[in-house]
Enzyme design. Structure first.
Site, short mmCIF file in Angstrom:
data_model
loop_
_atom_site.label_atom_id
_atom_site.label_comp_id
_atom_site.label_asym_id
_atom_site.label_seq_id
_atom_site.Cartn_x
_atom_site.Cartn_y
_atom_site.Cartn_z
N LYS A 95 38.08 32.07 44.34
CA LYS A 95 37.88 33.39 44.96
C LYS A 95 36.54 34.07 44.65
CE LYS A 95 39.81 36.15 41.23
NZ LYS A 95 40.47 37.36 40.84
N SER A 135 42.20 38.17 53.21
CA SER A 135 41.32 39.16 52.59
C SER A 135 40.67 40.02 53.67
CB SER A 135 40.25 38.41 51.81
OG SER A 135 39.22 39.27 51.42
N THR A 137 37.82 40.60 53.68
CA THR A 137 36.50 39.99 53.88
C THR A 137 36.40 39.34 55.27
OG1 THR A 137 34.84 38.72 52.67
CG2 THR A 137 36.95 37.69 52.89
N TYR A 160 33.26 31.57 50.94
CA TYR A 160 34.60 32.06 50.57
C TYR A 160 35.24 32.78 51.77
CZ TYR A 160 38.21 35.13 48.78
OH TYR A 160 39.41 35.79 48.62
N LYS A 164 38.81 31.94 54.28
CA LYS A 164 39.95 32.81 54.65
C LYS A 164 40.11 32.84 56.17
CE LYS A 164 41.25 33.72 50.54
NZ LYS A 164 42.42 33.03 49.99
N ASN A 190 41.14 45.94 48.08
CA ASN A 190 40.67 45.66 46.71
C ASN A 190 41.78 45.87 45.68
OD1 ASN A 190 38.25 46.08 48.39
ND2 ASN A 190 37.14 45.84 46.48
N ASN A 210 33.65 41.82 39.68
CA ASN A 210 34.32 42.92 40.37
C ASN A 210 34.21 44.22 39.57
OD1 ASN A 210 36.41 40.35 41.23
ND2 ASN A 210 35.48 41.61 42.83
N ARG A 307 23.63 45.61 46.02
CA ARG A 307 23.95 44.19 45.82
C ARG A 307 23.91 43.50 47.18
NH1 ARG A 307 29.76 42.67 43.16
NH2 ARG A 307 30.49 43.57 45.12
N GLY A 309 24.66 41.52 50.34
CA GLY A 309 25.92 41.12 50.98
C GLY A 309 27.00 42.18 50.95
P1 NAD Z 1 43.18 34.17 40.58
O1 NAD Z 1 42.01 33.28 40.43
O2 NAD Z 1 43.56 35.03 39.44
O3 NAD Z 1 44.46 33.33 41.04
C1 NAD Z 1 44.37 32.17 41.81
C2 NAD Z 1 45.10 31.09 41.04
O4 NAD Z 1 45.08 29.89 41.80
C3 NAD Z 1 44.45 30.78 39.69
O5 NAD Z 1 45.44 30.87 38.68
C4 NAD Z 1 43.93 29.35 39.83
O6 NAD Z 1 44.02 28.63 38.62
C5 NAD Z 1 44.86 28.81 40.91
N1 NAD Z 1 44.30 27.72 41.71
C6 NAD Z 1 43.10 27.65 42.32
N2 NAD Z 1 42.99 26.49 42.98
C7 NAD Z 1 44.15 25.82 42.78
C8 NAD Z 1 44.63 24.55 43.19
N3 NAD Z 1 43.90 23.71 43.92
N4 NAD Z 1 45.88 24.18 42.82
C9 NAD Z 1 46.65 25.00 42.06
N5 NAD Z 1 46.23 26.19 41.62
C10 NAD Z 1 44.99 26.60 41.98
O7 NAD Z 1 42.91 35.06 41.89
P2 NAD Z 1 43.74 36.28 42.47
O8 NAD Z 1 42.87 37.48 42.38
O9 NAD Z 1 45.11 36.32 41.92
O10 NAD Z 1 43.78 35.87 44.01
C11 NAD Z 1 44.91 35.24 44.58
C12 NAD Z 1 44.63 34.99 46.05
O11 NAD Z 1 44.33 36.23 46.68
C13 NAD Z 1 43.44 34.08 46.32
O12 NAD Z 1 43.77 33.29 47.43
C14 NAD Z 1 42.33 35.04 46.66
O13 NAD Z 1 41.37 34.47 47.49
C15 NAD Z 1 43.11 36.13 47.37
N6 NAD Z 1 42.45 37.45 47.36
C16 NAD Z 1 42.11 38.01 46.17
C17 NAD Z 1 41.50 39.25 46.17
C18 NAD Z 1 41.06 39.90 44.88
O14 NAD Z 1 40.23 40.81 44.93
N7 NAD Z 1 41.59 39.51 43.73
C19 NAD Z 1 41.25 39.93 47.37
C20 NAD Z 1 41.63 39.31 48.57
C21 NAD Z 1 42.24 38.06 48.56
C1 WQD Z 2 33.58 46.92 44.76
C2 WQD Z 2 32.47 47.96 44.83
C3 WQD Z 2 30.26 47.05 44.67
C4 WQD Z 2 30.56 45.70 40.54
C5 WQD Z 2 35.19 41.43 46.55
C6 WQD Z 2 35.09 40.25 47.48
C7 WQD Z 2 36.14 40.36 48.54
C8 WQD Z 2 37.53 40.56 47.92
C9 WQD Z 2 37.55 41.64 46.90
C10 WQD Z 2 38.64 38.46 47.73
C11 WQD Z 2 31.30 47.52 45.68
C12 WQD Z 2 30.57 47.96 43.51
C13 WQD Z 2 30.84 46.24 41.77
C14 WQD Z 2 29.61 46.35 39.71
C15 WQD Z 2 29.32 48.04 41.39
N1 WQD Z 2 37.96 39.40 47.22
N2 WQD Z 2 30.22 47.39 42.19
N3 WQD Z 2 29.03 47.51 40.17
O1 WQD Z 2 32.73 43.45 46.81
O2 WQD Z 2 34.55 44.99 47.67
O3 WQD Z 2 35.05 42.63 47.30
O4 WQD Z 2 36.47 41.44 45.95
O5 WQD Z 2 38.93 38.28 48.88
O6 WQD Z 2 36.08 39.20 49.29
O7 WQD Z 2 33.80 40.26 48.07
O8 WQD Z 2 34.70 44.10 45.34
O9 WQD Z 2 34.95 44.79 43.01
O10 WQD Z 2 33.00 43.30 43.64
O11 WQD Z 2 33.00 45.66 44.38
O12 WQD Z 2 28.76 49.09 41.77
O13 WQD Z 2 29.28 45.89 38.60
O14 WQD Z 2 31.94 48.16 43.52
O15 WQD Z 2 28.95 47.23 45.12
O16 WQD Z 2 30.83 48.65 46.35
P1 WQD Z 2 34.15 43.82 46.84
P2 WQD Z 2 33.93 44.40 44.02
#
Ligand code: NAD
Ligand code: WQD
Length: 350
Positions: A95, A135, A137, A160, A164, A190, A210, A307, A309
Site C-alpha cells: 500500500k 481506495s 485514490t 499503487y 486499485k 483516510n 502518512n 509533496r 502528487g
Molecule cells: P497493512 O499493510 O497494514 O495491511 C495489509 C496486510 O496485507 C499486511 O499485514 C501485509 O503483511 C499483508 N499482505 C500483503 N501482501 C500479501 C500477500 N501477498 N499475501 C498475504 N498477505 C499479504 O495495510 P492496511 O492499511 O491495513 O490496508 C489494507 C488494505 O486497504 C490494502 O489493500 C490497502 O491498499 C487498502 N487501503 C488502505 C488505506 C490506508 O490508508 N491504510 C486506504 C485505502 C485503501
Molecule cells: C494526508 C495529508 C499530506 C504527511 C494516502 C495514499 C492514498 C490512501 C491513503 C491507500 C496530505 C499531509 C502527510 C506529512 C503532511 N492509501 N501530510 N505531512 O496522501 O491523503 O493518502 O493514504 O489507498 O492512496 O496516497 O494520506 O496521510 O499521506 O496525507 O502534511 O508528514 O497530510 O500532504 O495532505 P494521503 P497521507
C-alpha cells in the site's frame, strides 16, 4: 451468546492495520474471522491483539495469497462444501504509494496477481461474496467535492493507484461471468486511529509516510517536527483537505458490506462501489488542532513545500453507504486522535 455456529469469513491481510480491526468487528457481529497474512507488513502481535479482544483462539494462517496451494489448503481447512466461507474480506496488498513508483511490477504481481489467484481458488470452493479494499485514490484529483461513486476514475497517479483501479475491474469482470456473485468495492478515504483498548493499531515500519502516524511520533518525541506539506493551497488555511475516518468505523463498514452481500437474493451478479468516509473534510492544520485538543499534547510542526502528487482537497459523499449499507461514521476526529495517541503510548511500553 446463542449456540448458532459462527459463519467463517476469510480475512486476507488480517494481521494488517485495517484487517485486524475488522476481524474484531466481525467477531463482535457473530462471525468467525479466519485470518490469513504473509506478515510482509505486519506481525504476530496484531494477531495476538485480535485474539485478546475477541477472547477466542481466532484462526490464523501465515500464507501468501499468491501461493495457490497454500491458499487452497486454508479453504480446505477452514471451510467445506456444507459450510463455505460466508465471504472473503480482501485486504492483503502492498500500500505504499512511493514504493509502488520504485517497484511497479511488484505492486502489479502482489496486488492484482494476488487477487486473481484468490478469485480462482475462491471459485473452486464455491465462495461468492467478496468485500474488497479499494481506495479514494481511484478518483485522483476530483472535479467536484464531495466526491460520489459515479465520479470518473482519473489517470492513476501511481502504480499503487492503478492496482486499485485494475482490481476493481478484475472483480467486476469476474462477477459478470458468474451468477450470484456479490462484490462490494469499498473506497476508503483516510483511515486513522486505533482500537480504543490500544491492543491493536497501526504499525508503520520505518519513517511513516502518512500524516497521523508521523504526527503521533512527532508528539511523542520519536521524530523531529512534522512537516506540513504545503501551506499555499487555495483552501481556507492553505493546507490540503482529506476525509479522516476512524478505523473502527471503517471496520464496522466491512461487517455491513458483508451483510449486504449475504442479503442479496438475486441470482444475477451484483457489483457495487461504496465510498467510506465521514463526509467532512479536515485540513492538515485542523488535524493538528484536533489532536492537541483531544490529548492536551503539542505537535511540533513546520510549514514545508508541497509533496509531489498530493491532491489538494478530497472528501467523500458517503450517502450511498448510509442508504444501502445502513452504515455511517460515528466517531469524531478528536476520538480518532485520542485513540491514535493511546496506541502510540502503548507502543512505547512494548
Ligand atoms: P497493512 O499493510 O497494514 O495491511 C495489509 C496486510 O496485507 C499486511 O499485514 C501485509 O503483511 C499483508 N499482505 C500483503 N501482501 C500479501 C500477500 N501477498 N499475501 C498475504 N498477505 C499479504 O495495510 P492496511 O492499511 O491495513 O490496508 C489494507 C488494505 O486497504 C490494502 O489493500 C490497502 O491498499 C487498502 N487501503 C488502505 C488505506 C490506508 O490508508 N491504510 C486506504 C485505502 C485503501
Ligand atoms: C494526508 C495529508 C499530506 C504527511 C494516502 C495514499 C492514498 C490512501 C491513503 C491507500 C496530505 C499531509 C502527510 C506529512 C503532511 N492509501 N501530510 N505531512 O496522501 O491523503 O493518502 O493514504 O489507498 O492512496 O496516497 O494520506 O496521510 O499521506 O496525507 O502534511 O508528514 O497530510 O500532504 O495532505 P494521503 P497521507
Amino acid at each position: 451468546m446463542s449456540d448458532t455456529p459462527r459463519l467463517p469469513v476469510l480475512v486476507t491481510g488480517g494481521a494488517g492495520y485495517i484487517g485486524s480491526h475488522t476481524a474484531v468487528a466481525l467477531y463482535e457481529a457473530g462471525f468467525l474471522p479466519v485470518l490469513l497474512d504473509n506478515l510482509h507488513n505486519s506481525s504476530l502481535q496484531a494477531v495476538e491483539g485480535v485474539k485478546t479482544l475477541c477472547e477466542a483462539d481466532v484462526p490464523f494462517a501465515q500464507v501468501d495469497v499468491c501461493d495457490r496451494e497454500a491458499l487452497s489448503s486454508v479453504f480446505e481447512q477452514h471451510s467445506s462444501e456444507d459450510a463455505p466461507f460466508a465471504g472473503i474480506l480482501h485486504f492483503a496488498a502492498h500500500k505504499a504509494v512511493g514504493e509502488s513508483v520504485a517497484h511497479p511490477a511488484m505492486y502489479a504481481s502482489n496486488n492484482v496477481g494476488g487477487l486473481g489467484t484468490l478469485l480462482e481458488v475462491a471459485e473452486s470452493h464455491g465462495v461468492r461474496n467478496v468485500v474488497f479494499s479499494s481506495s479514494c485514490t481511484v478518483y485522483g484529483e476530483p472535479e467536484t467535492v464531495p466526491v460520489n461513486e459515479d465520479a470518473p476514475f482519473q489517470h492513476a497517479e501511481s502504480p499503487y493507484g492503478w492496482t486499485k483501479q485494475a482490481s476493481e475491474r478484475v472483480l467486476a469482470d469476474h462477477a459478470a461471468t458468474h451468477p450470484a456473485h456479490r462484490v462490494a468495492l469499498l473506497r476508503y478515504f483516510n483511515p486513522v486511529g486505533a482500537h480504543p483498548s490500544a491492543a491493536i493499531g497501526e504499525l508503520p515500519l520505518g519513517v511513516p509516510n502518512n500524516l497521523v502516524p508521523f504526527l503521533t511520533q512527532a508528539a511523542a518525541g520519536i521524530r523531529g517536527a512534522l512537516t506540513v506539506f504545503g501551506g499555499d493551497y487555495p483552501t481556507a488555511d492553505g493546507t490540503c483537505i482529506r476525509d479522516y475516518l476512524h478505523v473502527m468505523d471503517l471496520a464496522e463498514a466491512h461487517v455491513s458490506a458483508l451483510q449486504w452481500c449475504l442479503a442479496q437474493d438475486s441470482e444475477a451478479h451484483v457489483v457495487r462501489a461504496f465510498n467510506l468516509g465521514t463526509g467532512q473534510g479536515a485540513s492538515v492544520l485542523e488535524v493538528i488542532e484536533a489532536f492537541e485538543r483531544a490529548t492536551g499534547e503539542t505537535v511540533p510542526h513546520t510549514m514545508g513545500d508541497r509533496r509531489a502528487g498530493d491532491v489538494m482537497a478530497i472528501w467523500a459523499d458517503p450517502s450511498r453507504a448510509e442508504k444501502e449499507l445502513g452504515w455511517s461514521a460515528k466517531r469524531s476526529l478528536e476520538t480518532s486522535m485520542a485513540d491514535a495517541w493511546r496506541w502510540q503510548q502503548a507502543l512505547k511500553t512494548r
